[in-house]
Design a protein around this motif. Structure first.
Motif, PDB file in Angstrom:
ATOM      1  N   ALA A  53       0.827  -1.207   0.000  1.00  0.00           N
ATOM      2  CA  ALA A  53       0.000   0.000   0.000  1.00  0.00           C
ATOM      3  C   ALA A  53       0.862   1.258   0.000  1.00  0.00           C
ATOM      4  O   ALA A  53       1.993   1.263   0.503  1.00  0.00           O
ATOM      5  CB  ALA A  53      -0.920   0.004   1.214  1.00  0.00           C
ATOM      6  N   VAL A  54       0.313   2.339  -0.553  1.00  0.00           N
ATOM      7  CA  VAL A  54       0.989   3.636  -0.494  1.00  0.00           C
ATOM      8  C   VAL A  54       1.231   4.016   0.960  1.00  0.00           C
ATOM      9  O   VAL A  54       2.319   4.471   1.333  1.00  0.00           O
ATOM     10  CB  VAL A  54       0.148   4.724  -1.192  1.00  0.00           C
ATOM     11  CG1 VAL A  54       0.700   6.113  -0.891  1.00  0.00           C
ATOM     12  CG2 VAL A  54       0.126   4.491  -2.691  1.00  0.00           C
ATOM     13  N   GLU A  55       0.230   3.815   1.793  1.00  0.00           N
ATOM     14  CA  GLU A  55       0.341   4.065   3.226  1.00  0.00           C
ATOM     15  C   GLU A  55       0.259   2.727   3.951  1.00  0.00           C
ATOM     16  O   GLU A  55      -0.811   2.123   4.001  1.00  0.00           O
ATOM     17  CB  GLU A  55      -0.766   5.009   3.689  1.00  0.00           C
ATOM     18  CG  GLU A  55      -0.727   5.328   5.167  1.00  0.00           C
ATOM     19  CD  GLU A  55       0.646   5.769   5.646  1.00  0.00           C
ATOM     20  OE1 GLU A  55       1.318   4.964   6.333  1.00  0.00           O
ATOM     21  OE2 GLU A  55       1.038   6.896   5.314  1.00  0.00           O
ATOM     22  N   SER A  56       1.381   2.260   4.471  1.00  0.00           N
ATOM     23  CA  SER A  56       1.427   0.930   5.079  1.00  0.00           C
ATOM     24  C   SER A  56       0.995   0.909   6.538  1.00  0.00           C
ATOM     25  O   SER A  56       0.749  -0.164   7.101  1.00  0.00           O
ATOM     26  CB  SER A  56       2.845   0.352   4.958  1.00  0.00           C
ATOM     27  OG  SER A  56       3.777   1.200   5.624  1.00  0.00           O
ATOM     28  N   ASP A  57       0.890   2.091   7.169  1.00  0.00           N
ATOM     29  CA  ASP A  57       0.482   2.160   8.569  1.00  0.00           C
ATOM     30  C   ASP A  57      -1.048   2.201   8.650  1.00  0.00           C
ATOM     31  O   ASP A  57      -1.671   3.206   8.282  1.00  0.00           O
ATOM     32  CB  ASP A  57       1.063   3.420   9.217  1.00  0.00           C
ATOM     33  CG  ASP A  57       0.749   3.504  10.712  1.00  0.00           C
ATOM     34  OD1 ASP A  57      -0.011   2.654  11.216  1.00  0.00           O
ATOM     35  OD2 ASP A  57       1.261   4.439  11.357  1.00  0.00           O
ATOM     36  N   PRO A  58      -1.680   1.137   9.131  1.00  0.00           N
ATOM     37  CA  PRO A  58      -3.149   1.093   9.142  1.00  0.00           C
ATOM     38  C   PRO A  58      -3.785   2.148  10.037  1.00  0.00           C
ATOM     39  O   PRO A  58      -4.946   2.502   9.844  1.00  0.00           O
ATOM     40  CB  PRO A  58      -3.453  -0.325   9.645  1.00  0.00           C
ATOM     41  CG  PRO A  58      -2.221  -0.768  10.346  1.00  0.00           C
ATOM     42  CD  PRO A  58      -1.078  -0.108   9.650  1.00  0.00           C
ATOM     43  N   ARG A  59      -3.035   2.674  10.986  1.00  0.00           N
ATOM     44  CA  ARG A  59      -3.602   3.675  11.901  1.00  0.00           C
ATOM     45  C   ARG A  59      -3.839   5.020  11.219  1.00  0.00           C
ATOM     46  O   ARG A  59      -4.613   5.841  11.724  1.00  0.00           O
ATOM     47  CB  ARG A  59      -2.661   3.866  13.095  1.00  0.00           C
ATOM     48  CG  ARG A  59      -2.495   2.620  13.966  1.00  0.00           C
ATOM     49  CD  ARG A  59      -1.378   2.810  14.957  1.00  0.00           C
ATOM     50  NE  ARG A  59      -0.092   3.017  14.273  1.00  0.00           N
ATOM     51  CZ  ARG A  59       1.067   3.213  14.899  1.00  0.00           C
ATOM     52  NH1 ARG A  59       1.108   3.253  16.217  1.00  0.00           N
ATOM     53  NH2 ARG A  59       2.181   3.389  14.202  1.00  0.00           N
ATOM     54  N   LEU A  72      -2.455   1.405  -3.964  1.00  0.00           N
ATOM     55  CA  LEU A  72      -1.227   0.624  -3.964  1.00  0.00           C
ATOM     56  C   LEU A  72      -0.030   1.510  -4.299  1.00  0.00           C
ATOM     57  O   LEU A  72      -0.161   2.525  -4.991  1.00  0.00           O
ATOM     58  CB  LEU A  72      -1.314  -0.508  -4.988  1.00  0.00           C
ATOM     59  CG  LEU A  72      -2.317  -1.632  -4.696  1.00  0.00           C
ATOM     60  CD1 LEU A  72      -2.241  -2.682  -5.792  1.00  0.00           C
ATOM     61  CD2 LEU A  72      -2.065  -2.259  -3.332  1.00  0.00           C
ATOM     62  N   ALA A  73       1.122   1.098  -3.818  1.00  0.00           N
ATOM     63  CA  ALA A  73       2.351   1.819  -4.119  1.00  0.00           C
ATOM     64  C   ALA A  73       2.668   1.707  -5.604  1.00  0.00           C
ATOM     65  O   ALA A  73       2.291   0.724  -6.270  1.00  0.00           O
ATOM     66  CB  ALA A  73       3.500   1.241  -3.293  1.00  0.00           C
ATOM     67  N   ALA A  74       3.361   2.723  -6.136  1.00  0.00           N
ATOM     68  CA  ALA A  74       3.751   2.714  -7.551  1.00  0.00           C
ATOM     69  C   ALA A  74       4.572   1.462  -7.852  1.00  0.00           C
ATOM     70  O   ALA A  74       5.486   1.104  -7.101  1.00  0.00           O
ATOM     71  CB  ALA A  74       4.557   3.967  -7.863  1.00  0.00           C
ATOM     72  N   GLY A  75       4.222   0.796  -8.937  1.00  0.00           N
ATOM     73  CA  GLY A  75       4.949  -0.397  -9.349  1.00  0.00           C
ATOM     74  C   GLY A  75       4.466  -1.689  -8.723  1.00  0.00           C
ATOM     75  O   GLY A  75       4.961  -2.768  -9.067  1.00  0.00           O
TER      76      GLY A  75
END
Length: 299
Positions: A53-59, A72-75
């Motif tokens: 994910a672009v932002e991996s911190d669920p909080r 999702l993150a680029a690539g």
């Protein structure tokens, strides 16, 4: 009676829309401790990979819905050539549209006219084309992308029930995808007409598109919107998203050679957005053996 059959039967009397709207309210909740609890429990239960994910911190996500429809993150999903898979999930059926009818599951078919909200003229365009169905499970990335570049011409909201669309229900509820609430998106492409049908399901709070925002739920009647000003979306571009999981049915007026799926008929196939499913529609005649093999995936 099998458990799958029992599960499908008990869904008939359930107040689908009321249940889904209540879940939708909970999924939109922005109370910090509650939304974090829901997100953590979901990640643990479904083993969600947040590293993509672009932002991996669920909080960081302001609500469960924001987490569920995360970018999702680029690539993370490189685009291949040919006809692309529109979403992460499971490719349950694919192949030829036989005299306007599509395969839902073994022993079950439904008509293109029914799927498109009772529009026989639009369905005629796909009478002898090809289709593919992708089921998005709870753990999957829930944005839907364009399998081909296309120009949006019409959007049709079709009211209906909200049965679950998992494998058990698909095998036991006749005409499931033509019974559930859905959003029909018609496109013109350089390879002929294409339609993407976003099918709602139990506890799916809403469907969104990039051009109209949240579209469902709406009134209890079929609603059509024509687009005089062209809305063009590139191949691989996001076109919509589900707030909680569901299914995408895509259909093409021209034949598709699902060459990337050769030898995989007969059982569901795990797929990712951007993955090649086959050649672009009409670029080569799909051999009879490919159509036969695809149809055999349900029969």
């Amino acid at each position: 009676m099998t458990l799958a059959k029992l599960f499908s039967l008990i869904q008939y009397p359930i107040p689908h829309h009321l249940l889904s709207r209540l879940v939708g309210l909970l999924a939109d909740c922005r109370i910090g401790w509650l939304k974090n609890l829901l997100i953590r429990a979901f990640i643990k239960r479904f083993k969600v990979d947040m590293s993509q994910a672009v932002e991996s911190d669920p909080r960081v996500y302001p609500s469960f819905n924001a987490f569920f429809t995360r970018a999702l993150a680029a690539g993370a999903r490189p685009l291949e050539d040919g006809l692309l898979c529109p979403a992460d999930g499971t490719l349950s059926q694919w192949g030829a549209i036989d005299h306007g009818r599509l395969v839902q599951a073994k022993g079950h078919r439904f008509s293109m006219t029914e799927l498109l909200g009772g529009d026989p003229r639009a369905a005629t365009r796909y009478q002898s084309g090809s289709f593919a169905t992708v089921y998005l499970s709870p753990k999957d990335y829930h944005r839907v992308h364009m399998p081909l570049a296309g120009t949006l011409t019409e959007m049709v909201y079709v009211p209906g029930r909200l049965f679950s669309v998992n494998d058990a229900t698909t095998r036991h509820v006749p005409g499931l995808f033509a019974r559930n609430e859905r959003l029909v998106c018609h496109f013109e492409t350089e390879h002929g007409p294409m339609v993407l049908v976003l099918v709602g399901a139990m506890i799916v709070a809403a469907i969104e598109t990039v051009w109209a925002g949240q579209v469902t739920p709406q009134s209890g009647r079929v609603e059509r919107v024509r687009f005089d000003r062209p809305i063009h979306l590139a191949k691989g571009a996001e076109m919509g998203r589900f707030k909680l999981g569901s299914t995408v049915v895509m259909a093409f007026a021209e034949k598709v050679d699902f060459d990337a799926l050769s030898g995989k008929a007969g059982s569901p196939v795990a797929v990712s957005m951007g993955q090649r499913l086959g050649g672009e529609p009409g670029t080569s005649a799909a051999p009879a053996t490919a159509d036969d093999e695809a149809t055999a995936s349900a029969d």
